[in-house]
Structures are given as structure tokens and as C-alpha cells.
Design an enzyme around this catalytic site. Structure first.
Site, mmCIF file in Angstrom:
data_model
loop_
_atom_site.group_PDB
_atom_site.id
_atom_site.type_symbol
_atom_site.label_atom_id
_atom_site.label_comp_id
_atom_site.label_asym_id
_atom_site.label_seq_id
_atom_site.Cartn_x
_atom_site.Cartn_y
_atom_site.Cartn_z
ATOM 1 N N CYS A 39 38.586 40.079 28.585
ATOM 2 C CA CYS A 39 37.983 39.645 29.710
ATOM 3 C C CYS A 39 37.040 40.726 30.322
ATOM 4 O O CYS A 39 37.352 41.978 30.162
ATOM 5 C CB CYS A 39 39.040 39.254 30.665
ATOM 6 S SG CYS A 39 38.379 38.430 32.234
ATOM 7 N N ASP A 41 36.976 41.438 33.416
ATOM 8 C CA ASP A 41 37.426 42.193 34.754
ATOM 9 C C ASP A 41 37.666 43.375 34.367
ATOM 10 O O ASP A 41 37.865 43.846 33.352
ATOM 11 C CB ASP A 41 38.991 41.469 34.555
ATOM 12 C CG ASP A 41 39.569 41.775 35.828
ATOM 13 O OD1 ASP A 41 39.611 42.739 36.100
ATOM 14 O OD2 ASP A 41 40.118 40.774 36.625
ATOM 15 N N ARG A 43 39.366 45.629 35.798
ATOM 16 C CA ARG A 43 40.593 46.523 35.774
ATOM 17 C C ARG A 43 41.348 46.213 34.445
ATOM 18 O O ARG A 43 42.373 46.939 34.179
ATOM 19 C CB ARG A 43 41.720 45.369 36.516
ATOM 20 C CG ARG A 43 41.261 45.413 38.077
ATOM 21 C CD ARG A 43 42.173 44.440 38.730
ATOM 22 N NE ARG A 43 41.764 42.894 38.326
ATOM 23 C CZ ARG A 43 42.262 41.985 38.660
ATOM 24 N NH1 ARG A 43 43.363 41.910 39.553
ATOM 25 N NH2 ARG A 43 41.868 40.665 38.347
ATOM 26 N N HIS A 101 45.132 38.728 30.485
ATOM 27 C CA HIS A 101 45.738 39.805 31.598
ATOM 28 C C HIS A 101 46.174 38.773 32.801
ATOM 29 O O HIS A 101 45.777 37.562 33.129
ATOM 30 C CB HIS A 101 44.560 40.760 31.875
ATOM 31 C CG HIS A 101 43.474 40.229 32.615
ATOM 32 N ND1 HIS A 101 43.291 40.141 34.127
ATOM 33 C CD2 HIS A 101 42.418 39.749 32.078
ATOM 34 C CE1 HIS A 101 42.314 39.759 34.369
ATOM 35 N NE2 HIS A 101 41.697 39.456 33.524
ATOM 36 N N CYS A 104 43.805 36.744 36.477
ATOM 37 C CA CYS A 104 42.768 36.564 35.698
ATOM 38 C C CYS A 104 41.612 35.539 36.388
ATOM 39 O O CYS A 104 42.339 34.255 36.763
ATOM 40 C CB CYS A 104 42.899 35.924 34.228
ATOM 41 S SG CYS A 104 41.324 35.732 33.343
#
Length: 209
Positions: A39, A41, A43, A101, A104
């Protein structure tokens, strides 16, 4: 921005110097062993999670770590599919990892009403690829009001759905069946640092040892 600029200097003075010989070896070619589909993302950091060095992972990132199903001819721009094609056919990676994760936002967005997603037209279009995930989740969901259960179930089923999509690519399916290519599903828990790996025999995600 200043923090990023300072980071560039620190990288050159510390990390680069530590791996100077490796970077010199990589200057003309790459031989990654794994295509890592993750992803976007902020993080999620594939190299940090797996403690991989430069040159080991060929990373593809997009909203909700989605793999578009195979089409012989695509009419649109094909960032994700071209990266998959290049990794498998040209770089000849040995492994493919689909890494989802916790928490999400992309997975959560498939449940948003149209009036919200209409303000994100490109995102809305992209998430059409995850509509089957939503259907599968609603079949398994015991309590439709349990948002936590829906969240982790969606994130994990989404990983499995993308693995299913990978196997629609003829060149991937052939290598997979011939045991020339391994496909893994990772589920990363941001808050604990744990990674759960899908076990094809048991049908569940199990904590990596």
C-alpha cells in the site's frame, strides 16, 4: 522540507558510506529477488519491515495494494501492471509478496458512500477493483456493526483477492505452477510491528517466527 534535506545529507554521510561497495555493485544493474506489492500508506516501509538492503526488493505501491486482473491489452495507463510484468519477465524475481496492513484507509474507503467518493474520482475508479473484496467480507461478517472485525477482515481478504488476481496473469500462473515463483500474503500490524503470513495449508494468517 528541511528535515528531508538534512536526511539527504545524513544518508550520504552515513548509510551510503556504510554500503558503498553495494551501491557500486548496483550502479549498472539490479537483481531483486522479490516483487513487493504494498500500500502507498506512509506508515508501511517494505525495506524497514523486512530489513532488506538496496537491490533486494522491486517495490510497487498503490492505494490498498491492489493488483488489477490480467487483460491481454490495457487501454489505460498501466503503472501497476507494467511493474508486475517487468519484475517477473525482465528481472525474473523469485518471489511476489502482497503486503496489506492494519488501519488501511484504502480498504476502509470501499465502504464510503458515493457522495464522499465523488470528490475523489480517481480513487473511486481505482477502488472498483476491490468491490469483490467488499462482497466477500459481507458474506463472512457476523456482525455488520462491528467495525473492527470488518476492518481486519477486509484487509486480509483483500490480500487474498490480490493473490487471486496475480494468478490471472498467464506468465505468473505458469511460473507458479512450475514452482519457479513463490507468492506470499503478508499482513502487517502497524501498532505492534508484527507480520502475519498467509498459510495456504491452514487458510489463515499466522505470525511470522
Amino acid at each position: 522540507m528541511q528535515r528531508m534535506l538534512d536526511g539527504l545529507i545524513k544518508f550520504r554521510q552515513e548509510d551510503f558510506e556504510e554500503h558503498k561497495a553495494l551501491f557500486s555493485k548496483l550502479k549498472r544493474r539490479q537483481e531483486p529477488h522479490t516483487l513487493f506489492i504494498a500500500c502507498s500508506d506512509s506508515r508501511v516501509m517494505p525495506e524497514m519491515i523486512t530489513k532488506s538492503l538496496p537491490g533486494e526488493l522491486f517495490v510497487v505501491r498503490n492505494i490498498a495494494n491492489i493488483v488489477p486482473p490480467y487483460k491481454e491489452v490495457h487501454q489505460d495507463y498501466v503503472a501497476t501492471t507494467s511493474a508486475i510484468e517487468y519484475a517477473v519477465k525482465s528481472l525474473k524475481v523469485e518471489n511476489i509478496v502482497v503486503c496489506g496492513h492494519s488501519n488501511c484507509g484504502g480498504c476502509a474507503s470501499i465502504y464510503l458512500p458515493d457522495e464522499v467518493l465523488n470528490n475523489l474520482p480517481d480513487t473511486k475508479k481505482w477502488l472498483e477493483l476491490a468491490q469483490n473484496v467488499k462482497k466477500r467480507v459481507m458474506v463472512h461478517l457476523e456482525d455488520e456493526t462491528d467495525e473492527y472485525q470488518r476492518e481486519w477482515l477486509t484487509e486480509q481478504i483483500n490480500i487474498l483477492e490480490q493473490i487471486k488476481h496475480l494468478l490471472t496473469y498467464p506468465y505468473i500462473k505458469e511460473k507458479y505452477l512450475n514452482k519457479e515463483l513463490n507468492i506470499y500474503g503478508f499482513y502487517y500490524m502497524i501498532e505492534t510491528g508484527e507480520v502475519f503470513i498467509f498459510n495456504y495449508d491452514t487458510g489463515v494468517f499466522e505470525l511470522s517466527n
